[in-house]
Design an enzyme around this catalytic site. Sequence first.
Site, mmCIF file in Angstrom:
data_model
loop_
_atom_site.group_PDB
_atom_site.id
_atom_site.type_symbol
_atom_site.label_atom_id
_atom_site.label_comp_id
_atom_site.label_asym_id
_atom_site.label_seq_id
_atom_site.Cartn_x
_atom_site.Cartn_y
_atom_site.Cartn_z
ATOM 1 N N ARG A 102 0.884 -1.179 0.000
ATOM 2 C CA ARG A 102 0.000 0.000 0.000
ATOM 3 C C ARG A 102 0.914 1.218 0.000
ATOM 4 N NH1 ARG A 102 -5.347 1.189 3.508
ATOM 5 N NH2 ARG A 102 -6.073 -0.189 1.856
ATOM 6 N N HIS A 129 -7.303 0.980 -6.495
ATOM 7 C CA HIS A 129 -7.517 0.047 -5.379
ATOM 8 C C HIS A 129 -8.155 -1.225 -5.958
ATOM 9 C CE1 HIS A 129 -7.795 -1.409 -1.433
ATOM 10 N NE2 HIS A 129 -8.639 -0.558 -0.872
ATOM 11 N N GLN A 132 -9.993 -3.955 -3.733
ATOM 12 C CA GLN A 132 -11.310 -3.497 -3.306
ATOM 13 C C GLN A 132 -12.351 -3.743 -4.400
ATOM 14 O OE1 GLN A 132 -12.168 -1.855 -0.191
ATOM 15 N NE2 GLN A 132 -14.135 -2.471 -1.005
ATOM 16 N N ASP A 224 -17.371 6.872 -1.343
ATOM 17 C CA ASP A 224 -16.125 6.729 -0.582
ATOM 18 C C ASP A 224 -15.815 8.099 0.017
ATOM 19 O OD1 ASP A 224 -13.687 5.871 0.451
ATOM 20 O OD2 ASP A 224 -12.618 5.990 -1.452
ATOM 21 N N CYS A 264 -16.429 1.421 0.533
ATOM 22 C CA CYS A 264 -15.263 0.571 0.800
ATOM 23 C C CYS A 264 -14.828 0.637 2.259
ATOM 24 C CB CYS A 264 -14.118 0.964 -0.112
ATOM 25 S SG CYS A 264 -13.598 2.661 0.123
ATOM 26 N N ARG A 292 -13.678 -8.803 1.244
ATOM 27 C CA ARG A 292 -12.255 -8.546 0.960
ATOM 28 C C ARG A 292 -11.448 -9.816 1.228
ATOM 29 N NH1 ARG A 292 -10.235 -3.412 1.178
ATOM 30 N NH2 ARG A 292 -8.349 -4.457 0.438
HETATM 31 N N1 CP Z 1 -11.302 -0.459 2.241
HETATM 32 C C1 CP Z 1 -10.035 -0.533 2.679
HETATM 33 O O1 CP Z 1 -9.095 -0.752 1.912
HETATM 34 O O2 CP Z 1 -9.883 -0.373 4.017
HETATM 35 P P1 CP Z 1 -8.503 -0.177 4.788
HETATM 36 O O3 CP Z 1 -7.947 1.145 4.349
HETATM 37 O O4 CP Z 1 -8.856 -0.200 6.239
HETATM 38 O O5 CP Z 1 -7.581 -1.300 4.394
HETATM 39 N N1 NVA Z 2 -10.008 6.529 -1.177
HETATM 40 C C1 NVA Z 2 -9.631 6.071 0.143
HETATM 41 C C2 NVA Z 2 -9.830 4.606 0.257
HETATM 42 C C3 NVA Z 2 -9.510 4.004 1.588
HETATM 43 C C4 NVA Z 2 -9.682 2.520 1.606
HETATM 44 C C5 NVA Z 2 -8.191 6.454 0.411
HETATM 45 O O1 NVA Z 2 -7.362 6.318 -0.508
HETATM 46 O O2 NVA Z 2 -7.896 6.900 1.508
#
Ligand code: CP
Ligand code: NVA
Length: 306
Positions: A102, A129, A132, A224, A264, A292
Amino acid sequence: MKHFLTLADWATSELWHMIQLAVHLKLEWQSGGNRPVLKDKILAMIFQKPSLRTRVSFEVAMKHLGGDAIMLGPDEIGLGRRESIPDVARVISGYAQGIMARVFDHEHVEQLAAYAGVPVINGLSDAYHPCQALADMLTIYEHFGRLQGLRLAYIGDGNNVAASLVQAAAHFGMHFTIATPQQYQLPKPVLASASALAQQTGASVTVYHDPAEAVKHADVIYTDTWVSMGQEAEAEARMAAMQPYQVNEQLVQRASKDVIVMHCLPAHRGQEITDEVADGPHSMIFPQAENRLHAQKAILVRLMAG
Ligand code: CP
Ligand code: NVA
Protein backbone atom coordinates in the site's frame (compact mmCIF):
# COMPACT_ATOMS: atom_id res chain seq x y z
CA MET A 1 4.83 -14.29 -13.28
CA LYS A 2 1.81 -12.06 -12.96
CA HIS A 3 1.28 -9.03 -10.68
CA PHE A 4 -2.02 -7.51 -9.52
CA LEU A 5 -1.50 -3.76 -9.89
CA THR A 6 -4.62 -2.59 -11.74
CA LEU A 7 -7.67 -4.37 -13.19
CA ALA A 8 -6.71 -3.00 -16.60
CA ASP A 9 -3.73 -5.39 -16.67
CA TRP A 10 -5.98 -8.45 -16.59
CA ALA A 11 -8.27 -10.07 -19.14
CA THR A 12 -11.97 -10.13 -18.28
CA SER A 13 -11.97 -13.94 -18.40
CA GLU A 14 -9.15 -14.11 -15.84
CA LEU A 15 -10.95 -11.72 -13.47
CA TRP A 16 -14.14 -13.69 -13.91
CA HIS A 17 -12.23 -16.84 -13.01
CA MET A 18 -10.96 -15.11 -9.84
CA ILE A 19 -14.53 -14.26 -8.81
CA GLN A 20 -15.56 -17.89 -9.31
CA LEU A 21 -12.53 -18.98 -7.31
CA ALA A 22 -13.47 -16.54 -4.53
CA VAL A 23 -16.99 -18.01 -4.41
CA HIS A 24 -15.46 -21.48 -4.15
CA LEU A 25 -12.93 -20.51 -1.46
CA LYS A 26 -15.63 -18.74 0.57
CA LEU A 27 -17.84 -21.83 0.53
CA GLU A 28 -14.86 -24.07 1.30
CA TRP A 29 -13.96 -21.86 4.29
CA GLN A 30 -17.55 -21.87 5.55
CA SER A 31 -17.74 -25.67 5.19
CA GLY A 32 -14.87 -26.37 7.57
CA GLY A 33 -11.76 -24.63 6.26
CA ASN A 34 -9.57 -24.02 3.23
CA ARG A 35 -7.09 -26.54 1.91
CA PRO A 36 -3.52 -25.38 2.74
CA VAL A 37 -2.62 -24.53 -0.86
CA LEU A 38 -0.23 -21.78 0.30
CA LYS A 39 1.51 -23.94 2.89
CA ASP A 40 4.94 -22.52 3.86
CA LYS A 41 4.37 -19.41 1.71
CA ILE A 42 4.92 -15.96 3.17
CA LEU A 43 3.33 -12.71 2.05
CA ALA A 44 5.32 -9.55 2.89
CA MET A 45 2.90 -6.68 3.47
CA ILE A 46 4.34 -3.18 3.02
CA PHE A 47 2.12 -0.38 4.35
CA GLN A 48 2.99 3.26 3.81
CA LYS A 49 -0.54 4.27 4.89
CA PRO A 50 -2.89 3.01 7.65
CA SER A 51 -5.26 0.11 7.03
CA LEU A 52 -7.79 -2.06 8.83
CA ARG A 53 -9.48 -4.21 6.17
CA THR A 54 -6.57 -4.72 3.80
CA ARG A 55 -4.07 -5.44 6.52
CA VAL A 56 -6.24 -7.87 8.49
CA SER A 57 -7.90 -9.63 5.55
CA PHE A 58 -4.62 -10.35 3.75
CA GLU A 59 -3.02 -11.75 6.89
CA VAL A 60 -6.07 -13.84 7.75
CA ALA A 61 -6.31 -15.06 4.14
CA MET A 62 -2.70 -16.25 4.19
CA LYS A 63 -3.26 -18.09 7.49
CA HIS A 64 -6.48 -19.75 6.28
CA LEU A 65 -4.61 -20.97 3.19
CA GLY A 66 -1.80 -22.51 5.24
CA GLY A 67 0.74 -19.71 4.85
CA ASP A 68 1.60 -16.60 6.82
CA ALA A 69 2.13 -12.86 6.41
CA ILE A 70 4.63 -10.34 7.72
CA MET A 71 3.60 -6.76 8.39
CA LEU A 72 6.05 -4.00 7.45
CA GLY A 73 4.71 -0.64 8.61
CA PRO A 74 5.66 2.82 7.36
CA ASP A 75 8.49 3.29 9.85
CA GLU A 76 10.01 -0.16 9.50
CA ILE A 77 11.73 -0.49 6.13
CA GLY A 78 11.84 3.11 4.92
CA LEU A 79 10.71 2.21 1.41
CA GLY A 80 12.57 4.52 -0.98
CA ARG A 81 14.15 6.41 1.92
CA ARG A 82 16.35 4.07 3.92
CA GLU A 83 16.68 1.82 0.90
CA SER A 84 15.79 2.13 -2.77
CA ILE A 85 12.60 0.46 -4.00
CA PRO A 86 14.46 -1.84 -6.44
CA ASP A 87 16.72 -3.03 -3.61
CA VAL A 88 13.79 -3.58 -1.23
CA ALA A 89 11.98 -5.58 -3.94
CA ARG A 90 14.96 -7.84 -4.59
CA VAL A 91 15.75 -8.43 -0.91
CA ILE A 92 12.16 -9.31 0.05
CA SER A 93 11.96 -11.69 -2.92
CA GLY A 94 14.58 -13.82 -1.18
CA TYR A 95 12.43 -14.23 1.92
CA ALA A 96 8.79 -14.12 0.81
CA GLN A 97 6.76 -15.63 -2.03
CA GLY A 98 4.59 -12.56 -2.55
CA ILE A 99 4.51 -8.83 -1.79
CA MET A 100 1.43 -6.77 -1.04
CA ALA A 101 2.10 -3.03 -0.94
CA ARG A 102 0.00 0.00 0.00
CA VAL A 103 1.74 3.13 -1.26
CA PHE A 104 1.14 6.76 -2.12
CA ASP A 105 2.68 7.03 -5.61
CA HIS A 106 1.33 4.34 -7.96
CA GLU A 107 4.74 4.20 -9.65
CA HIS A 108 6.12 2.71 -6.46
CA VAL A 109 4.10 -0.51 -6.83
CA GLU A 110 5.10 -0.60 -10.50
CA GLN A 111 8.73 -0.29 -9.45
CA LEU A 112 8.36 -3.04 -6.85
CA ALA A 113 6.85 -5.27 -9.54
CA ALA A 114 9.60 -4.43 -12.02
CA TYR A 115 12.33 -5.58 -9.63
CA ALA A 116 10.68 -8.27 -7.49
CA GLY A 117 11.18 -11.93 -8.26
CA VAL A 118 7.77 -12.69 -6.73
CA PRO A 119 4.23 -11.46 -7.51
CA VAL A 120 3.32 -7.95 -6.30
CA ILE A 121 -0.23 -6.98 -5.28
CA ASN A 122 -1.37 -3.36 -5.11
CA GLY A 123 -3.09 -2.98 -1.74
CA LEU A 124 -4.07 0.61 -2.69
CA SER A 125 -2.13 3.40 -4.32
CA ASP A 126 -3.14 7.02 -4.86
CA ALA A 127 -4.39 5.94 -8.29
CA TYR A 128 -6.05 2.52 -7.88
CA HIS A 129 -7.52 0.05 -5.38
CA PRO A 130 -7.95 -3.14 -7.45
CA CYS A 131 -8.38 -5.58 -4.52
CA GLN A 132 -11.31 -3.50 -3.31
CA ALA A 133 -13.01 -3.45 -6.71
CA LEU A 134 -12.59 -7.20 -7.25
CA ALA A 135 -14.13 -7.88 -3.81
CA ASP A 136 -16.94 -5.46 -4.65
CA MET A 137 -17.71 -7.37 -7.85
CA LEU A 138 -17.94 -10.53 -5.73
CA THR A 139 -20.42 -8.80 -3.39
CA ILE A 140 -22.56 -7.49 -6.24
CA TYR A 141 -22.46 -10.86 -8.02
CA GLU A 142 -23.52 -12.73 -4.87
CA HIS A 143 -26.40 -10.32 -4.29
CA PHE A 144 -27.82 -10.08 -7.81
CA GLY A 145 -26.60 -13.39 -9.28
CA ARG A 146 -25.03 -11.53 -12.20
CA LEU A 147 -22.96 -8.48 -13.11
CA GLN A 148 -23.76 -7.97 -16.80
CA GLY A 149 -26.24 -5.16 -17.39
CA LEU A 150 -26.38 -3.88 -13.79
CA ARG A 151 -26.19 -0.14 -13.15
CA LEU A 152 -23.55 1.08 -10.69
CA ALA A 153 -23.64 4.76 -9.68
CA TYR A 154 -20.57 6.18 -7.97
CA ILE A 155 -21.12 9.46 -6.11
CA GLY A 156 -18.47 11.80 -4.69
CA ASP A 157 -14.73 11.95 -5.31
CA GLY A 158 -13.21 10.55 -8.51
CA ASN A 159 -10.50 8.75 -6.53
CA ASN A 160 -8.51 5.48 -6.49
CA VAL A 161 -11.56 3.40 -5.55
CA ALA A 162 -13.66 4.98 -8.31
CA ALA A 163 -10.86 4.35 -10.84
CA SER A 164 -10.73 0.63 -10.06
CA LEU A 165 -14.53 0.40 -10.00
CA VAL A 166 -14.92 1.90 -13.47
CA GLN A 167 -12.38 -0.61 -14.76
CA ALA A 168 -14.24 -3.47 -13.07
CA ALA A 169 -17.60 -2.29 -14.40
CA ALA A 170 -16.18 -2.05 -17.93
CA HIS A 171 -14.81 -5.62 -17.71
CA PHE A 172 -18.08 -7.09 -16.51
CA GLY A 173 -20.54 -5.28 -18.76
CA MET A 174 -22.01 -2.97 -16.15
CA HIS A 175 -23.40 0.53 -16.75
CA PHE A 176 -21.21 2.83 -14.70
CA THR A 177 -22.39 6.34 -13.92
CA ILE A 178 -20.40 8.78 -11.85
CA ALA A 179 -21.28 12.15 -10.35
CA THR A 180 -18.41 14.24 -9.01
CA PRO A 181 -17.68 17.95 -8.72
CA GLN A 182 -15.96 19.25 -11.87
CA GLN A 183 -12.57 19.56 -10.17
CA TYR A 184 -12.64 16.05 -8.68
CA GLN A 185 -13.46 13.99 -11.77
CA LEU A 186 -11.78 10.70 -12.59
CA PRO A 187 -8.61 11.24 -14.64
CA LYS A 188 -9.42 11.50 -18.37
CA PRO A 189 -7.15 8.57 -19.38
CA VAL A 190 -8.90 6.29 -16.86
CA LEU A 191 -12.31 7.26 -18.27
CA ALA A 192 -11.09 6.86 -21.84
CA SER A 193 -9.61 3.39 -21.40
CA ALA A 194 -12.62 2.16 -19.41
CA SER A 195 -14.96 3.51 -22.10
CA ALA A 196 -12.95 1.70 -24.79
CA LEU A 197 -13.20 -1.60 -22.89
CA ALA A 198 -16.89 -0.96 -22.17
CA GLN A 199 -17.61 -0.90 -25.92
CA GLN A 200 -16.41 -4.50 -26.19
CA THR A 201 -18.37 -5.84 -23.21
CA GLY A 202 -21.75 -4.11 -23.53
CA ALA A 203 -20.93 -1.81 -20.62
CA SER A 204 -21.09 1.98 -20.60
CA VAL A 205 -19.45 4.85 -18.74
CA THR A 206 -21.36 8.10 -18.22
CA VAL A 207 -20.17 11.17 -16.35
CA TYR A 208 -22.63 13.46 -14.57
CA HIS A 209 -22.32 16.32 -12.16
CA ASP A 210 -25.79 15.92 -10.67
CA PRO A 211 -25.94 12.95 -8.26
CA ALA A 212 -29.71 12.67 -8.71
CA GLU A 213 -29.17 12.04 -12.46
CA ALA A 214 -26.42 9.51 -11.85
CA VAL A 215 -28.44 7.34 -9.45
CA LYS A 216 -31.56 7.09 -11.64
CA HIS A 217 -32.41 3.33 -12.00
CA ALA A 218 -29.18 2.41 -10.17
CA ASP A 219 -28.87 -1.12 -8.78
CA VAL A 220 -25.81 -0.12 -6.77
CA ILE A 221 -24.95 3.25 -5.22
CA TYR A 222 -21.31 3.50 -4.18
CA THR A 223 -19.46 6.21 -2.30
CA ASP A 224 -16.12 6.73 -0.58
CA THR A 225 -14.43 9.36 1.54
CA TRP A 226 -14.10 12.89 0.18
CA VAL A 227 -10.57 13.15 1.57
CA SER A 228 -8.34 10.19 0.80
CA MET A 229 -5.18 9.32 2.70
CA GLY A 230 -2.53 11.83 1.72
CA GLN A 231 -5.03 14.59 0.83
CA GLU A 232 -5.47 15.91 4.35
CA ALA A 233 -4.16 19.38 3.42
CA GLU A 234 -6.99 19.76 0.89
CA ALA A 235 -9.67 18.66 3.34
CA GLU A 236 -11.45 21.98 3.67
CA ALA A 237 -11.82 22.64 -0.06
CA ARG A 238 -12.82 19.03 -0.76
CA MET A 239 -15.47 18.95 1.96
CA ALA A 240 -16.97 22.19 0.69
CA ALA A 241 -17.10 21.06 -2.95
CA MET A 242 -18.55 17.65 -2.14
CA GLN A 243 -21.39 18.61 0.23
CA PRO A 244 -24.02 18.15 -2.53
CA TYR A 245 -22.72 14.63 -3.15
CA GLN A 246 -23.75 13.07 0.14
CA VAL A 247 -25.38 9.65 -0.11
CA ASN A 248 -28.46 10.17 2.04
CA GLU A 249 -31.98 8.77 2.19
CA GLN A 250 -33.28 11.31 -0.31
CA LEU A 251 -30.71 10.24 -2.90
CA VAL A 252 -31.27 6.54 -2.26
CA GLN A 253 -35.01 7.05 -2.89
CA ARG A 254 -34.19 8.12 -6.46
CA ALA A 255 -32.53 4.80 -7.35
CA SER A 256 -34.10 1.42 -8.08
CA LYS A 257 -36.22 0.27 -5.12
CA ASP A 258 -33.92 -2.75 -4.63
CA VAL A 259 -30.74 -0.69 -4.77
CA ILE A 260 -27.82 -1.71 -2.58
CA VAL A 261 -25.51 0.89 -1.07
CA MET A 262 -21.79 0.21 -0.90
CA HIS A 263 -18.80 1.94 0.67
CA CYS A 264 -15.26 0.57 0.80
CA LEU A 265 -14.84 1.97 4.36
CA PRO A 266 -13.63 3.69 6.46
CA ALA A 267 -16.81 5.78 6.33
CA HIS A 268 -17.07 9.36 7.50
CA ARG A 269 -20.63 9.24 8.70
CA GLY A 270 -22.44 12.51 8.28
CA GLN A 271 -20.13 13.46 5.40
CA GLU A 272 -20.21 11.24 2.28
CA ILE A 273 -22.83 8.91 3.80
CA THR A 274 -25.43 9.34 6.53
CA ASP A 275 -25.88 6.94 9.45
CA GLU A 276 -29.40 6.32 8.24
CA VAL A 277 -28.13 4.95 4.91
CA ALA A 278 -25.00 3.21 6.22
CA ASP A 279 -27.10 1.33 8.80
CA GLY A 280 -30.28 1.18 6.71
CA PRO A 281 -31.96 -1.67 4.81
CA HIS A 282 -30.09 -1.06 1.53
CA SER A 283 -26.64 -1.05 3.08
CA MET A 284 -24.17 -3.80 2.14
CA ILE A 285 -21.13 -2.25 3.77
CA PHE A 286 -20.30 -5.05 6.22
CA PRO A 287 -20.80 -8.06 3.90
CA GLN A 288 -18.77 -5.98 1.43
CA ALA A 289 -15.94 -5.60 3.96
CA GLU A 290 -16.01 -9.34 4.73
CA ASN A 291 -15.69 -10.18 1.05
CA ARG A 292 -12.25 -8.55 0.96
CA LEU A 293 -11.09 -11.74 2.69
CA HIS A 294 -12.65 -14.11 0.19
CA ALA A 295 -11.71 -12.17 -2.95
CA GLN A 296 -8.12 -11.74 -1.80
CA LYS A 297 -7.80 -15.45 -1.17
CA ALA A 298 -8.55 -15.88 -4.88
CA ILE A 299 -5.89 -13.31 -5.81
CA LEU A 300 -3.32 -14.98 -3.54
CA VAL A 301 -4.07 -18.46 -4.87
CA ARG A 302 -3.95 -17.28 -8.49
CA LEU A 303 -0.63 -15.49 -7.97
CA MET A 304 1.18 -17.60 -5.38
CA ALA A 305 -0.04 -21.23 -5.53
CA GLY A 306 1.69 -23.87 -7.65
N1 CP B 1 -11.30 -0.46 2.24
C1 CP B 1 -10.04 -0.53 2.68
O1 CP B 1 -9.09 -0.75 1.91
O2 CP B 1 -9.88 -0.37 4.02
P1 CP B 1 -8.50 -0.18 4.79
O3 CP B 1 -7.95 1.15 4.35
O4 CP B 1 -8.86 -0.20 6.24
O5 CP B 1 -7.58 -1.30 4.39
N1 NVA C 1 -10.01 6.53 -1.18
C1 NVA C 1 -9.63 6.07 0.14
C2 NVA C 1 -9.83 4.61 0.26
C3 NVA C 1 -9.51 4.00 1.59
C4 NVA C 1 -9.68 2.52 1.61
C5 NVA C 1 -8.19 6.45 0.41
O1 NVA C 1 -7.36 6.32 -0.51
O2 NVA C 1 -7.90 6.90 1.51
